[in-house]
Write a protein that holds these residues in place. Structure first.
Motif, PDB file in Angstrom:
ATOM      1  N   LEU A 102      30.300-119.728  10.576  1.00  0.00           N
ATOM      2  CA  LEU A 102      30.088-120.262   9.235  1.00  0.00           C
ATOM      3  C   LEU A 102      30.939-119.487   8.236  1.00  0.00           C
ATOM      4  O   LEU A 102      31.006-118.254   8.283  1.00  0.00           O
ATOM      5  CB  LEU A 102      28.617-120.154   8.825  1.00  0.00           C
ATOM      6  N   GLU A 106      29.246-123.034   5.608  1.00  0.00           N
ATOM      7  CA  GLU A 106      29.704-124.259   6.249  1.00  0.00           C
ATOM      8  C   GLU A 106      30.301-123.954   7.620  1.00  0.00           C
ATOM      9  O   GLU A 106      31.095-123.011   7.755  1.00  0.00           O
ATOM     10  CB  GLU A 106      30.756-124.959   5.383  1.00  0.00           C
ATOM     11  N   PRO A 107      29.951-124.753   8.651  1.00  0.00           N
ATOM     12  CA  PRO A 107      30.564-124.562   9.972  1.00  0.00           C
ATOM     13  C   PRO A 107      32.051-124.902   9.916  1.00  0.00           C
ATOM     14  O   PRO A 107      32.450-125.867   9.253  1.00  0.00           O
ATOM     15  CB  PRO A 107      29.791-125.534  10.865  1.00  0.00           C
TER      16      PRO A 107
END
Length: 211
Positions: A102, A106-107
Motif C-alpha cells: 500500500l 492504496e494498493p
C-alpha cells in the motif's frame, strides 16, 4: 521610568559566525530514504543509495522484515538519476506479494514515490523521505534513544530479541552454528540502593562489547 539597556552590562558583544560560501550547506544535499514508523525497525533511517533495494522476509532481502504478513521478496524500490535535474527519482514495485503493498492507503503495482509517501508492507509502516544531513543525524539519534538503554548503552529488551531472531534466521539459512552467551553480575544486591550499581552497569555496558 527609563528602560535600562541591558547590553551595557555585558562584558562582550555577540560574536558573528564566520561564513564560507565555498562550503555547501548540508541541508541542500537531500537523499532518498525510508524511515520506519511502525514495526521492529522503528525510527531507523534506511538509505536508498543503491539502484535497487528489495524489501521482504527472506534472508537475501536488502531490508529484511521479521513479519509473517510480509512475503519473502515483497517489494522493490528502484532509484534512477535524472540527468537533467541531477535528482534521484524512486519507484516502488510490488513483487507479486500475498498481502500486497500500500502507498498512501492504496494498493499498488508500481508507482513513483514522492516525499512524505506512506508505505505499508505487512505490519510495517514506512515513510519515504528526502533527508538532508541534519535530518539523517536526527533520525539516527532517535533510533539510538529507542533501541538502546540510556544507562548502559546496550540494546533494549525489545531490540535485543529482534536482533536475536534476525541472527538466528541468518544462521539457519547459512546452516552454521548459533549460540547465545548470558552474563550475570554477582553480589549486585549487596550494593543496591547506592550509586555504585549504576556505575557498575555503565562499566559493564561499555566494556562488554569489546571482549
Amino acid at each position: 521610568m527609563p528602560i535600562q539597556n541591558i547590553n551595557e552590562d555585558e562584558p562582550e558583544a555577540t560574536q558573528l559566525q564566520p561564513t564560507n560560501k565555498a562550503v555547501k550547506s548540508p541541508q541542500k544535499e537531500r537523499r532518498p530514504a525510508l524511515v520506519s514508523l511502525r514495526g521492529e525497525l522503528m525510527a531507523v533511517p534506511i538509505p536508498l543509495e543503491r539502484d535497487e533495494v528489495i524489501i521482504g522476509r527472506a534472508i537475501e532481502a536488502d531490508v529484511r522484515l521479521n513479519d509473517s504478513r510480509a512475503s519473502r521478496l515483497h517489494a522493490r524500490i528502484s532509484s534512477e538519476l535524472d540527468p537533467e535535474t541531477r535528482q534521484t527519482n524512486c519507484r516502488i514495485t510490488d513483487l507479486g506479494s500475498t498481502n500486497g503493498t500500500l502507498v498512501n492507503g492504496e494498493p499498488i503495482t508500481e508507482v513513483p514515490l514522492n516525499d512524505g509517501d506512506k508505505i505499508v508492507i505487512g505490519e510495517h509502516l514506512f515513510r519515504f523521505d528526502l533527508l538532508d544531513e541534519i535530518d539523517r543525524e536526527f533520525q539516527q539519534q532517535i533510533h539510538r534513544l529507542i533501541a538502546h538503554d540510556e544507562l548502559t548503552g546496550l540494546l533494549t529488551s525489545k531490540s535485543f530479541f529482534s536482533e536475536l531472531r534476525r541472527e538466528a534466521a541468518r544462521a539457519e539459512a547459512d546452516s552454521r552454528p548459533f549460540c547465545v552467551l548470558m552474563m550475570d553480575l554477582d553480589h549486585f544486591k549487596e550494593v543496591n540502593g547506592h550509586l555504585w550499581p549504576s556505575r557498575w552497569q555503565q562499566d559493564a555496558g561499555r566494556n562488554w562489547p569489546h571482549h
